[in-house]
Design an enzyme around this catalytic site. Structure first.
Site, short mmCIF file in Angstrom:
data_model
loop_
_atom_site.label_atom_id
_atom_site.label_comp_id
_atom_site.label_asym_id
_atom_site.label_seq_id
_atom_site.Cartn_x
_atom_site.Cartn_y
_atom_site.Cartn_z
N PHE A 243 14.32 21.07 75.36
CA PHE A 243 15.27 20.70 74.29
C PHE A 243 15.03 19.30 73.76
CE2 PHE A 243 17.34 23.47 77.46
CZ PHE A 243 17.43 24.63 76.71
N ILE A 601 9.47 35.42 59.23
CA ILE A 601 9.76 35.47 60.66
C ILE A 601 8.60 36.18 61.35
CG2 ILE A 601 11.34 36.35 62.42
CD1 ILE A 601 12.50 34.08 60.63
N LYS A 605 12.08 39.27 67.55
CA LYS A 605 12.69 39.36 68.88
C LYS A 605 12.83 37.96 69.51
CE LYS A 605 12.35 42.08 73.09
NZ LYS A 605 11.59 43.14 73.78
N LYS A 674 9.45 28.52 58.29
CA LYS A 674 10.20 27.27 58.33
C LYS A 674 10.60 26.85 59.74
CE LYS A 674 12.34 27.57 53.71
NZ LYS A 674 13.66 27.79 53.04
N GLY A 675 10.57 27.80 60.68
CA GLY A 675 11.00 27.47 62.04
C GLY A 675 12.50 27.63 62.20
N VAL A 676 12.92 28.04 63.39
CA VAL A 676 14.36 28.25 63.62
C VAL A 676 14.89 27.51 64.84
CG1 VAL A 676 14.38 30.51 62.55
CG2 VAL A 676 14.04 30.34 65.01
N GLU A 678 15.62 24.53 65.73
CA GLU A 678 16.72 23.56 65.61
C GLU A 678 17.89 24.13 64.82
OE1 GLU A 678 13.44 21.54 67.02
OE2 GLU A 678 15.43 20.69 67.10
#
Lengths: 711, 332
Positions: A243, A601, A605, A674-676, A678
């Site tokens: 984290f 994406i 999953k 874009k990434g998830v 955060e």
């Protein structure tokens, strides 16, 4: 052969190894002849070491060496700043002098044959202090202007921004909200504790480390010891959660290497849970004033955010605490100011969605307060302030799916059945509340490299110095590689977590897929083209058979100019249902629905899994997490997992719905992702506290919302 | 952790003899049973015995329900007692208190005797980085007073200590008038649980009335505590695996819709498991009418003293009593 593997819900390729205990984490490695190091830590927050006597410790069985500032080798500590290090200030130097800069600072290292011997001997080191008055009470520090502010994208910007005249607009506004929101210090608390094993072979150093950025560990430790970075190999194949705690190279890594050097044999240093609270950073305590002015129709006319956060006295850690305020909602008059409160504490660091998650808690709480003052539906208020472009940068968004996120999440949630009056929804004795918030996080893309190797048998090996702290990098990169090569996944072996592999940016800031993924794709396309050309065939297997020897290709990717033409962010909407016991003050989250527009994406999953993790993290932030900092001495009395509460299974609501809205963004990066990692946590806490307001009519502006605050 | 020798005596008498050599509390010789608390205290250097005497296999682990009531062998685990059919049927509040404690893993390991002897969760007691803790180092002062004290007690405190007794089980048991059976070098004796734990006073390091070498062998609950309408209510920051912020154990003997006799104890608020006889008296003969319950529960605050962060417990414990009585009273 073209197998569509991108976009498929593939199970983790390393899942079996993890659940059967065959995935080796840092502390589980074993170097031949390894000894154990235990850190002695200060019990005062500031001053000097008066005396330090290790005679008793040295005399106990099994002890090999006791290092203190009195006998530790002087280290070069050459200048080095990784992206994740604060620009201003200097990292803590360990065992180089008698200064105490923070409570729990390393002041010694005991090396012994066994862990038990080292632990015991560490207790026998006698220390006296010449303590000095310390600043450890965040409530009594006057915040100051930081030297500069570094955004997630690495841009340096003034900590104060203005658009229009927010003060005048606020004074003239038909409706006003002016409130202060407080988030206490929070710690990462990954399940796997930080650990480093250091082994020297001449001037070559091998480190098995828990890290989110192996290449920087190599560079940092090389700078500390004054050796070339290529002399340091860092191995970190699996990370048991981090984290953000593994983004910097903390003092214990240096101590392990120093201990191994002095002992002349490998040394393992593993932090205890209590040590984590003094050794690997934390989300800083923040205080944020947010003032909003609006017309009766809900259109924002003024936005003011005046925020500060704690940092250490020796480094200016400064996070993106005001960034989202500048563009999330449309508003002609915006003023933001970011300040820091330097204290005699250890330096805070990035923790999941650093800056944004705190920023959005304050901003989206204020938006909810404004909606209540306007007697307007909270979603409608946001729709009325939906900007057409980034009004701060004055650029179009590369893509922005907020409207679709509000619509999809609201529909799944059943938002239209909400009765607006606080306390109007009940389940027997319990008060039910529905709340929502907007989420956003920047699309980060940084230079990255990867190498792909095709073998004559038609299989491929792909590698990059990336990390996988849990999101599924092992799996998603295998998918990207298989897709680019046109091979089935089982013929592709992707490997990460070794600093000898091609360099990557830190595994944080949601940038791994954008950066490493694009590099993996580029390397694979390159080697495939070469194989097909040299083999003179259209089929890769056939081509490689003909080539008859391994082929390799490396690729480096870096962002193009899109950042100058577009404002690039992921957006989302989070809806939460809580049940509050009005007599006992207990809040439990019953449902969370999150919708995210995060580009393409790669693996729905693992993405869903990441989003659920973010929701649970948000529950912790909203309802229970709080590292208590003793205003008398800077200690964290609840520095353990019994008194620092993180959510357990029973706190995870039965319904956690993740909607990934269709979003094609050709501008962000070659993969369109874009990434998830955060954004999954952004917006969760305010959705919950807004729901608590809806349930009870009580607005709790200081997290966490424990029962005492609702009595 | 400091080095210690682990003794595994063949029988209880040998264990008692080993322990009897030492003094009363934090002596160089300590017992260890399930170890769920002891190991934490060893790891954190809070306890530093030179010798640990293992009670494994030496103590009764039977659970018996008979005409005399319930008898829990000291070595019965929390999990075994919580799952015992007759406990669940006749003394459900005990099972409920246990299932609201710790985690399944801890409950599989922790014993009845050890549960009553677990040390406080007061963070200043458990962090040896704090010099001052009268419970850990007699005479050193109290870091909780004047510190963050949300975790601490409002009842039974002294100027030397405000640490809470953390057991859920003990709260339920004290409400049921449980008795602690003790064996020791001087023979066996029975101690009502209500008298088992000491108030901190000037000697917070002395937590129980156990004499040197004495060991809990069993806990008994009288038969008249069986079949009562009961409820164990636990308020906490998260839904599971956390010590009580406030808890209330209530067992009611009902007369139609009125209360003939109430037995009520509180957790999370007292320096020992806290029985509230004055509330019980006020509830005797009362209906379940909320205002009446509220009035009676207010008597629990008698002598309560907050320290700032924990002031809310004084109000919350009254509400917890009311809620627990309402739930227990509504049971059939």
């Amino acid at each position: 052969m073209n197998i569509a593997v991108i976009g498929q819900p593939i199970s983790r390729v390393d899942g079996r190894a993890k659940v059967t205990g065959r995935a080796t984490y840092a502390a589980e490695f074993s170097a031949p002849g390894q000894a154990h190091g235990v850190i002695v830590r200060s019990t005062v927050p500031k001053g000097r070491i008066g005396s330090i006597d290790s005679t008793k410790a040295e005399a106990t069985p099994g002890v090999i060496a006791v290092l203190t500032h009195l006998n530790a080798p002087k280290l070069p500590y050459r200048p080095h700043k990784g992206f994740t290090d604060p620009d201003i200030g200097e990292r803590l130097h360990v065992l180089q002098d008698d200064r105490i800069n923070h409570q729990g600072q390393p002041i010694g290292l005991v090396i012994a044959e066994t862990l038990e011997q080292a632990v015991h001997a560490a207790n026998l080191v006698d220390v006296t202090y010449a303590a000095e008055p310390a600043i450890v009470d965040v409530g009594r520090v006057d915040p100051v202007r930081p030297t500069m502010q570094k955004t997630d994208q690495g841009e340096r910007r003034s900590p104060e921004t203005r658009r229009g005249d927010a003060q005048d607009a606020l004074a003239a506004a038909e409706v006003r909200i002016d409130r202060t929101y407080v988030i206490p210090r929070e710690n990462h608390n990954p399940i796997e504790m930080h650990a480093t094993i250091a082994a020297w072979n001449g001037d070559q150093l091998t480190l098995w480390d828990k890290s989110q950025w192996v290449s920087n560990v190599a560079e940092e430790i090389a700078s500390v010891f004054g050796i070339p970075a290529e002399n340091v190999q860092v191995i970190s194949p699996f990370v048991g959660g981090a984290f953000g705690s593994g983004l910097r190279t903390w003092p214990h890594v240096t101590l392990a290497a120093l201990g191994a050097q002095v002992a002349g044999r490998p040394v393992k240093v593993m932090l205890s849970r209590r040590e984590m609270y003094y050794g690997t950073g934390y989300r800083p305590h923040t205080v944020q004033r947010v003032a909003l002015g609006a017309a009766r129709d809900g259109r924002l006319t003024a936005t003011i955010q005046d925020a500060y956060q704690e940092t250490s006295a020796y480094e200016e850690y400064s996070e993106a605490l005001t960034n989202a305020t500048r563009f999330l909602h449309s508003c002609p008059n915006v003023y933001t100011r970011h300040r820091i409160a330097p204290m005699n504490v250890h330096t805070p660091t990035y923790m999941r969605a650093p800056g944004e998650v705190s920023n959005i808690f304050a901003l989206e709480s204020a938006m909810d307060e404004l909606a209540a003052a306007l007697e307007m539906d909270p979603v409608e208020l946001r729709l009325r302030n939906e900007p057409e472009r980034d009004e701060f940068k004055n650029l179009p968004f590369s893509s922005r799916s907020t409207r679709e996120c509000y619509r999809a999440a609201a529909e799944r949630f059943g938002w239209s059945r909400r009765t607006p009056e606080p306390g109007s929804m009940r389940d027997d004795r319990l008060l039910i509340g529905w709340g929502m918030a907007t989420a956003t996080y920047p699309m980060n893309f940084a230079p990255a490299a990867a190498m792909a190797r095709l073998l004559p048998d038609g299989t491929a090996e792909v590698m990059s110095a990336a990390s996988d702290m849990g999101p599924g990098t092992w799996t998603s990169m295998t998918q990207v590689a298989a897709d680019a090569l046109g091979l089935p996944m089982e013929r592709v072996k992707f490997t990460l977590g070794d600093s000898r592999f091609p360099k990557t940016p830190p595994h944080g800031g949601s940038m791994t897929m954008a950066s490493v993924g694009s590099a993996v794709q580029a390397a694979c396309l390159k080697v495939r083209d070469e194989a097909l050309a040299r083999g003179g065939a259209n089929d890769l297997a056939e081509a490689m058979q003909r080539v008859g020897q391994p082929l390799e290709a490396s690729a480096n990717v870096k962002p193009g100019g899109a950042g100058k033409r577009f404002s690039m962010h992921a957006f989302g909407a989070v809806f939460a249902e809580v049940a509050v016991d009005p007599d006992l003050g207990e809040t439990r989250v019953r449902r969370i629905v999150g919708a995210y527009g995060a580009g393409r994406i790669v693996n729905p999953k693992t993405t869903r899994s990441q989003c659920i993790g973010g929701m649970i993290g948000g529950i912790g932030m909203a309802l229970m997490e709080h590292a208590v900092v003793d205003p008398r001495n800077g200690r964290v009395p609840n520095g353990n997992l019994a008194e620092y509460a993180v959510p357990v299974h029973a706190d995870a609501p039965p319904v956690m719905d993740v909607i990934l809205v269709e979003e094609e963004d050709p501008h962000v990066n070659p993969l369109g992702v874009k990434g998830v990692g955060e954004i999954a946590m952004v917006g969760v806490a305010p959705a919950i506290t807004n729901a608590i307001y809806h349930a009870t009519g009580k607005r709790i502006r200081e997290l966490p919302v424990t029962p005492d605050k609702l009595l | 952790m400091y080095p210690f020798a682990l003794e595994r005596p063949r029988d209880l008498n040998a264990a008692l003899a080993l322990r009897a050599q030492a003094g009363r509390n934090d002596a160089p010789v300590e017992y260890i049973a399930g170890g769920t608390d002891m190991v934490q205290l060893l790891q954190e250097n809070v306890r530093r015995p030179e010798k640990l005497v293992s009670l494994a296999g030496l103590l009764d682990d039977r659970i018996e329900v008979g005409p005399q009531g319930l008898r829990l062998g000291a070595a019965a685990t929390m999990a075994e007692v919580a799952a015992h059919a007759e406990v669940v049927e006749r003394f459900p509040i005990i099972a409920q208190a246990l299932l609201n404690s710790a985690s399944p893993q801890v409950r599989n390991q922790a014993t009845m005797g050890g549960n009553l002897l677990q040390r406080t969760r007061c963070p200043y007691f458990r962090d040896v980085g704090y010099v001052s803790c009268n419970k850990r180092v007699p005479g050193s002062g109290c870091s909780a007073i004047g510190g963050e004290n949300r975790w601490n007690a409002v009842l039974g405190t002294s100027e030397n200590c405000i640490a809470v007794n953390p057991s859920d089980l003990a709260v339920a048991l004290v409400a049921l008038d449980a008795v602690v059976e003790v064996g020791g070098p001087g023979g066996d004796r029975s101690i009502p649980l209500a008298d088992f734990h000491r108030l901190p006073g000037d000697t917070p390091h002395m937590e129980t009335v156990l004499e040197a070498g004495e060991v809990i062998t069993a806990i008994t609950v009288p038969a008249d505590a069986a079949g009562l309408r009961s409820h164990y209510l636990k308020v906490r920051d998260r839904a599971s695996f956390e010590f009580a912020v406030v808890s209330a154990a209530v067992a009611l003997d009902m007369d139609g819709s009125g209360i003939r006799r109430a037995r009520i104890a509180l957790g999370g608020v007292g320096t020992k498991p806290w029985r509230v006889p004055q509330v019980e008296t006020a509830m005797a003969g009362a209906s379940l009418e909320p205002a009446r319950l509220r009035q009676a529960a207010a008597l629990a605050a008698e002598g309560a003293q907050g320290q700032g962060h924990n002031d809310f417990k004084i109000e919350l414990m009254q509400r917890a009593i009311v809620r627990a009585v309402e739930i227990a009273g509504a049971r059939t």
